[in-house]
Design a protein around this motif. Structure first.
Motif, PDB file in Angstrom:
ATOM      1  N   VAL A  62      62.205  13.770  90.236  1.00  0.00           N
ATOM      2  CA  VAL A  62      63.035  14.607  89.357  1.00  0.00           C
ATOM      3  C   VAL A  62      63.474  15.848  90.119  1.00  0.00           C
ATOM      4  O   VAL A  62      62.642  16.625  90.599  1.00  0.00           O
ATOM      5  CB  VAL A  62      62.271  14.998  88.081  1.00  0.00           C
ATOM      6  N   GLY A  73      71.739  20.080  85.998  1.00  0.00           N
ATOM      7  CA  GLY A  73      70.948  19.180  85.163  1.00  0.00           C
ATOM      8  C   GLY A  73      69.848  18.554  85.989  1.00  0.00           C
ATOM      9  O   GLY A  73      69.637  18.905  87.155  1.00  0.00           O
ATOM     10  N   LEU A  74      69.123  17.636  85.394  1.00  0.00           N
ATOM     11  CA  LEU A  74      68.048  16.937  86.086  1.00  0.00           C
ATOM     12  C   LEU A  74      68.544  15.557  86.516  1.00  0.00           C
ATOM     13  O   LEU A  74      69.187  14.842  85.739  1.00  0.00           O
ATOM     14  CB  LEU A  74      66.826  16.795  85.180  1.00  0.00           C
ATOM     15  N   CYS A 252      67.873  18.721  80.659  1.00  0.00           N
ATOM     16  CA  CYS A 252      68.394  17.368  80.423  1.00  0.00           C
ATOM     17  C   CYS A 252      69.656  17.471  79.574  1.00  0.00           C
ATOM     18  O   CYS A 252      69.665  18.159  78.549  1.00  0.00           O
ATOM     19  CB  CYS A 252      67.365  16.508  79.694  1.00  0.00           C
ATOM     20  N   ASN A 253      70.704  16.808  79.985  1.00  0.00           N
ATOM     21  CA  ASN A 253      71.932  16.796  79.216  1.00  0.00           C
ATOM     22  C   ASN A 253      71.845  15.775  78.084  1.00  0.00           C
ATOM     23  O   ASN A 253      70.856  15.060  77.954  1.00  0.00           O
ATOM     24  CB  ASN A 253      73.128  16.527  80.129  1.00  0.00           C
ATOM     25  N   PRO A 258      70.303   7.632  75.485  1.00  0.00           N
ATOM     26  CA  PRO A 258      69.437   8.371  76.414  1.00  0.00           C
ATOM     27  C   PRO A 258      68.591   7.445  77.271  1.00  0.00           C
ATOM     28  O   PRO A 258      68.271   6.324  76.879  1.00  0.00           O
ATOM     29  CB  PRO A 258      68.560   9.204  75.475  1.00  0.00           C
ATOM     30  N   SER A 260      65.773   8.968  78.542  1.00  0.00           N
ATOM     31  CA  SER A 260      64.511   9.715  78.485  1.00  0.00           C
ATOM     32  C   SER A 260      64.222  10.109  77.044  1.00  0.00           C
ATOM     33  O   SER A 260      65.141  10.175  76.219  1.00  0.00           O
ATOM     34  CB  SER A 260      64.588  10.973  79.364  1.00  0.00           C
ATOM     35  N   VAL A 287      58.009  14.363  78.675  1.00  0.00           N
ATOM     36  CA  VAL A 287      59.243  13.577  78.725  1.00  0.00           C
ATOM     37  C   VAL A 287      58.929  12.309  79.506  1.00  0.00           C
ATOM     38  O   VAL A 287      58.360  12.375  80.601  1.00  0.00           O
ATOM     39  CB  VAL A 287      60.386  14.349  79.407  1.00  0.00           C
ATOM     40  N   LEU A 299      69.057  12.585  84.083  1.00  0.00           N
ATOM     41  CA  LEU A 299      68.116  12.411  82.970  1.00  0.00           C
ATOM     42  C   LEU A 299      68.789  12.939  81.718  1.00  0.00           C
ATOM     43  O   LEU A 299      69.235  14.102  81.680  1.00  0.00           O
ATOM     44  CB  LEU A 299      66.819  13.171  83.231  1.00  0.00           C
ATOM     45  N   VAL A 300      68.889  12.112  80.685  1.00  0.00           N
ATOM     46  CA  VAL A 300      69.591  12.510  79.471  1.00  0.00           C
ATOM     47  C   VAL A 300      68.729  12.240  78.243  1.00  0.00           C
ATOM     48  O   VAL A 300      68.009  11.247  78.167  1.00  0.00           O
ATOM     49  CB  VAL A 300      70.954  11.791  79.326  1.00  0.00           C
ATOM     50  N   LEU A 301      68.816  13.151  77.286  1.00  0.00           N
ATOM     51  CA  LEU A 301      68.138  13.040  76.001  1.00  0.00           C
ATOM     52  C   LEU A 301      69.183  12.949  74.899  1.00  0.00           C
ATOM     53  O   LEU A 301      70.327  13.369  75.082  1.00  0.00           O
ATOM     54  CB  LEU A 301      67.261  14.272  75.751  1.00  0.00           C
TER      55      LEU A 301
END
Length: 469
Positions: A62, A73-74, A252-253, A258, A260, A287, A299-301
């Motif tokens: 990460v 972002g990640l 996280c965007n 998602p 994640s 996460v 990585l997106v939520l």
């Protein structure tokens, strides 16, 4: 909204040796990818190293990186298997506000609590925003490595120029923007009055001036980054939602798909948190990878199934073709009469319904005493059931044909409902309404019309197939 100076202490010296102008210039209205703003300091501390130093866990793959078009972002620097732990934060790392029920603590904390009590629940982000401002102003704050990484500006509508706010052209959104702006201007007066003549030891912001611009920055930082997670267990066994700012995790965007997800340690519906061997049980927020994450994939939520008004108000962006976007409008018989004429249905009389039609409208709470006239188009329902039923009833000529259906049938897109009304519905209900809204909202109407027409044709084809020869 005017912008002023907010002093920001970046040294352990008690003197105010550094200040930063707080501005919130907005991206162009309707932009889904506003430019990435600068962070509060040019070279902030390494956030990943800070989380690890505080006892947290960050997966080795990460990394913080530029994610076009969203800014920082990640990102996964290598492939990450499904189910992998990505980030874990100890209990003391999330930034939270204490209970508003308690007056305990020092003088500065009591002042902060009293200010937070003046904030309405719907603007909960301002409550946590007060805590964020306090920590931003505090010399040697524990959270400074996190706060210094926050954006210096936010592209939410409360900071739009006046002309851009007018260009939103959508009354419910304009109302919310104006409501927040007025609140910040009024709350600035309350804060200044409360802080006036306080001793330095009792001043929650270290003697610094707090104005509507700094309050707006703090509220925007919280609304765009905080998560509402489970707090302490209540006597009945349930848990109250507690807003928290989650360092690193909040980078996280968003995506409706998602890769994640966030898991809390004491979520009694998630027993896997009780058997994790790799971390101490004192870690409260995790996460995990919900799917396999490819190399260089962000990585997106999922921030929630929200419409674009909420995304724009709280996050400063909109989602193209958002399946949850909708339009709120007032049920207006005169307007629907005009729409009916435009759609070629001049016989309908929306503004003067027959007594039997009026009775059904009352059951739909669209007539009678204290009716609820706000209805919506778009989203998963396409057309709110109450509006769909009202249009069917008012377009129908056969009283008995309508009354043989219950309200739930009239409110649904089903084969049992009166299809002759469905055929007239798309243009009659929506054609005139589309001229009132900006392009982003017009697209919602167009999509709803297209989907409604498709569904009606499908229902008609089924009906013709099942009809006797």
């Amino acid at each position: 909204m005017a912008t002023r100076d907010l002093y920001c202490i970046t040294s352990k010296s008690p003197s105010l040796i550094h200040y930063r102008r707080l501005t919130c210039a907005a991206a162009a209205v309707g932009s889904s990818s506003p430019p990435s703003p600068s962070r509060l300091v040019p070279h902030p501390p390494d956030l990943i190293k800070w989380v690890r130093r505080e006892g947290g866990f960050v997966h080795q793959a990460v990394k913080i990186a530029q994610v076009d078009p969203y800014g920082l972002g990640l990102v996964a620097s290598e492939e990450i298997p499904n189910g992998s732990d990505l980030i874990a934060l100890p209990h003391h790392v999330p930034l939270k506000f204490g209970s508003l029920e308690s007056d305990g603590g020092d003088g500065a904390y009591s002042v902060l609590v009293n200010l937070a009590r003046q904030v309405p629940e719907e603007l909960w982000a301002m409550r946590l925003g007060l805590k964020l401002l306090q920590e931003r102003a505090k010399t040697g704050s524990f959270w400074w490595p996190y706060i210094s990484n926050l954006p210096e500006t936010y592209s939410v509508p409360i900071f739009f120029p006046g002309e851009d706010i007018k260009n939103l052209q959508y009354a419910p959104l304009l109302h919310q923007v104006n409501k927040r702006c007025h609140f910040l201007l009024d709350f600035e007066k309350e804060v200044k009055q409360t802080l006036e003549n306080l001793k330095l030891d009792d001043h929650p912001f270290g003697g610094q001036d707090v104005d509507s611009s700094s309050l707006g920055w703090a509220m925007s930082a919280v609304s765009s980054r905080a998560f509402r997670l489970y707090g302490k267990e209540l006597p009945d066994g349930s848990r109250a939602n507690v807003p928290m700012m989650l360092p690193l995790i909040d980078m996280c965007n968003h995506s409706f798909n998602p890769n994640s997800e966030i898991i809390q340690e004491k979520n009694k519906w998630n027993t896997r948190m009780l058997v994790k061997a790799s971390f101490s049980l004192s870690l409260c927020v995790y996460v995990v990878a919900g799917t396999q994450i490819k190399q260089d994939e962000p990585l997106v939520l999922n921030y929630g199934c929200l419409n674009n008004d909420l995304f724009l108000l709280d996050y400063g962006f909109v989602i193209p073709s958002n399946p949850y976007d909708c339009i709120e409008l007032k049920y207006d018989g005169a307007l629907l009469d005009a729409a009916s004429m435009a759609a070629g249905s001049p016989n309908a009389n929306f503004s003067a319904p027959a007594p039997w039609q009026q009775q059904i409208l009352s059951l739909l709470n669209l007539d009678g005493e204290a009716p609820l006239l706000k209805v919506s188009i778009g989203g998963p329902e396409l057309v709110e059931g109450r509006l769909l039923a009202a249009l069917r009833v008012l377009l129908a000529n056969d009283k008995e044909a309508v009354q043989k259906h219950d309200l739930n049938t009239l409110k649904s897109l089903s084969a049992e409902a009166p299809l002759e009304c469905q055929l007239k519905l798309p243009l009659c209900a929506l054609s005139l309404l589309s001229v009132q809204f900006r392009m982003q909202k017009k697209s919602v109407i167009i999509d709803a019309m297209r989907d409604l027409t498709r569904r009606v044709k499908l229902l008609l084809s089924k009906e013709s197939v099942s009809a006797p020869c």
